[in-house]
Write a protein that holds these residues in place. Structure first.
Motif, short mmCIF file in Angstrom:
data_model
loop_
_atom_site.label_atom_id
_atom_site.label_comp_id
_atom_site.label_asym_id
_atom_site.label_seq_id
_atom_site.Cartn_x
_atom_site.Cartn_y
_atom_site.Cartn_z
N PHE A 211 63.72 37.43 32.50
CA PHE A 211 64.39 38.22 31.48
C PHE A 211 65.42 39.18 32.08
CE2 PHE A 211 64.61 41.87 28.59
CZ PHE A 211 64.92 41.23 27.40
N ASP A 214 68.65 37.42 33.10
CA ASP A 214 69.45 37.09 31.92
C ASP A 214 70.15 38.31 31.35
OD1 ASP A 214 68.65 34.48 32.19
OD2 ASP A 214 67.02 34.63 30.70
N GLN A 215 69.52 39.46 31.41
CA GLN A 215 70.16 40.68 30.91
C GLN A 215 71.31 41.12 31.79
OE1 GLN A 215 69.24 41.37 27.83
NE2 GLN A 215 67.84 39.67 28.28
N HIS A 526 68.58 35.66 25.93
CA HIS A 526 67.51 35.14 26.77
C HIS A 526 67.05 33.77 26.27
CE1 HIS A 526 64.08 35.04 29.43
NE2 HIS A 526 63.22 35.04 28.40
#
Length: 567
Positions: A211, A214-215, A526
């Motif tokens: 996660f 992806d951020q 995400h």
């Protein structure tokens, strides 16, 4: 029955036919058919022997008796002939089977090749569709994130500076200018941090899950929109302060465009562009290169110029149908002009290359004025310098103008669609005057319809330059318009929530909505990355099926004995 059966039984036992079994024709009535005589004639026909009369004639004497071949020789002759015929038939059938095998091998090879081509085309189309929809979604999410962040930051700065400045328009300009300077510094700083050795692998290697990774990629995608919306709001505030007249808007647009072109021609910007292009990590270079993200601001300024006439006509018209007609005609006219300009001006190889990429010295031996020893060399140096500057201005002008025209086309498309939905169907003057329910339905429909249309257009192969330019403009405009549609929904939703909750200020409501929007965007991005990684695994799994045979494999698989045996 025994008399008739005995000769055939003797033949079956390979014994000579007993003469006692021969019928005495002198004592029997005259018969038209004699079985024994017919049997002898059959033996003569098979063995090639003549009749008793013929045999006697050949021997030159009278017949001494009927000369019959033995049944064993007759059976062997008949059996050999049958076996030869069977062997010939088997050889012929084997040849036909071999020919059929060769034809089947050719058809199998052609079928496998066609199957590979079809599978590769299917995978390529699916990959293009997925990539287009992913880019479409990312651009839309980046547009929403950039707009709502700039809006919330501008309102926060307005709350600060309105205590010191009485004029609301001046407060708006100061707040937007401060935010533009902030993004001019903060965005390159974030980009510099994301390109450090420790974080670069997480950001650039898209197969890395997680996660947080992806951020980080989401922040990198949204960086250009932070700068774009910050400078666009500043230009909008300046145009409002100037009165939004045609002359002031045209002069402001011309000044902004000229400044941006001059900045891109300077050696500092050329050095910054080369540093970023060569994957350098200079913070100053990234700050200067961030000025190339002002296409939205320049596009907004020129859109105000081009849309000034239709907007003035629409103000005096009340019938929604006439408003839609004017907007549609304006869209057709401006899209034709923009496509024609881009098709004529842009280079076919790279239409958006900045000026910093093409500056080269004409004669490096006398590129330094101190190295010019004669008047001819000095004149050549001056000519080269003027040529370089002219080429740089020409290339930079193309870059700035074409980026601005992309946004002008996107706004014209969005205004036309909004005139159809809000003005003609819902009897509203625009998205701001309609309910947030109507804006939500419009944004939701735009997400699915525009996404499908953009993906379908990406799969089409255009032959003419005109169609390719129009296709590229439409795909980019659809993604931007989806983000702007959601921005309109956010604006109306926040105003509606403020009307219900009196104790919450517009700034507080925008802050809450900004946090909520960022959470939704993060989760959606995400999920998109998870689906993209899954799709990459599917592609790798089916890569063997989609592989097209090389020339060597075609030669090995070509029809022939050796190739067929290898197959």
């Amino acid at each position: 029955w025994l008399k008739w059966h005995e000769p055939f039984a003797a033949l079956w036992r390979n014994d000579p036919v007993p003469r006692s079994c021969v019928l005495d024709t002198s004592k029997q009535p005259s018969m038209s058919f004699n079985p024994i005589s017919a049997m002898h004639h059959a033996f003569d026909a098979v063995t090639g022997a003549g009749s008793p009369t013929a045999a006697a004639s050949a021997g030159g004497g009278a017949p001494t008796g009927h000369s019959n071949p033995t049944p064993s020789s007759v059976f062997q002759s008949v059996t050999g002939t049958a076996r030869q015929r069977e062997l010939d038939e088997a050889t012929r059938e084997l040849g036909e089977l071999r020919f059929q095998h060769e034809e089947l091998a050719k058809q199998t090879f052609a079928l496998k090749h066609q199957l590979r081509k079809q599978t590769q085309k299917r995978l390529k189309d699916q990959t293009t569709y997925v990539d287009t929809f992913k880019e479409f979604s990312q651009m839309s999410m980046a547009t929403i994130a950039g707009w709502i962040t700039a809006k919330t930051a501008g309102l926060a700065l307005d709350e600060i500076f309105k205590n010191f400045i009485d004029d609301a328009s001046v407060v708006d300009i100061v707040s937007r200018a401060l935010y533009a300077v902030f993004v001019l510094v903060s965005v390159p700083l974030m980009d510099w941090l994301l390109n450090t050795a420790r974080i670069r692998n997480e950001v650039h290697h898209r197969d890395h899950g997680g996660f947080m990774a992806d951020q980080l990629r989401l922040v990198k995608i949204c960086q250009p929109m932070f700068s774009a919306w910050g400078w666009k709001d500043l230009v909008e505030s300046l145009l409002k302060y100037a009165g939004n007249t045609f002359l002031s808007t045209f002069v402001a647009s011309l000044i902004i465009t000229t400044i941006l072109i001059v900045v891109q021609v300077t050696p500092c910007f050329r050095w910054a562009f080369d540093n970023v292009r060569n994957k350098g990590n200079s913070l100053i270079a990234r700050m200067l290169h961030n000025l190339s993200n002002l296409g939205l601001a320049v596009g907004f300024a020129w859109n105000s110029v081009f849309a000034y006439a239709p907007n003035e006509l629409i103000k005096d018209i009340r019938a929604p149908m006439f408003v839609l007609m004017i907007q549609v005609l304006y869209y057709f006219l401006i899209s034709t002009v923009i496509v024609w300009i881009i098709a004529k001006v842009s280079d076919k190889e790279d239409a958006t290359t900045p000026a910093a990429q093409t500056a080269t010295a004409k004669n490096p031996e006398i590129s330094n004025p101190k190295m010019a020893k004669t008047v001819e060399e000095a004149e050549e140096l001056a000519v080269n310098f003027v040529t370089d500057v002219t080429d740089d201005f020409h290339t930079a002008g193309k870059d700035v103008v074409m980026k601005a025209l992309h946004f002008v086309y996107a706004w014209a498309q969005l205004d036309t669609i909004e005139a159809l939905y809000f003005t003609y169907l819902l009897q509203c003057s625009g998205p701001a005057t309609c309910s947030y329910q109507s804006n939500f339905a419009f944004a939701l429909a735009a997400t699915f319809i525009f996404g499908r249309v953009a993906a379908a257009l990406k799969l089409e192969k255009q032959d003419s330059e005109w169609n390719r330019v129009l296709q590229d403009l439409t795909i980019k405009a659809l993604s931007l318009n989806t983000g702007w549609a959601w921005a309109s929904y956010c604006r109306t939703a926040v105003l509606s929530a403020v009307a219900y909750e009196d104790q919450v200020t517009p700034l507080g409501m925008y802050a809450i909505f900004t946090a909520f929007a960022w959470v939704c965007i993060s989760i959606l991005h995400h999920r998109l990355e998870i689906e993209r990684r899954h799709w990459n695994k599917v592609i790798q799994k089916e890569a063997g099926i989609a592989e097209i045979p090389t020339s060597a494999s075609r030669r090995r698989a070509a029809p022939g004995p050796e190739a067929r045996r290898e197959g």
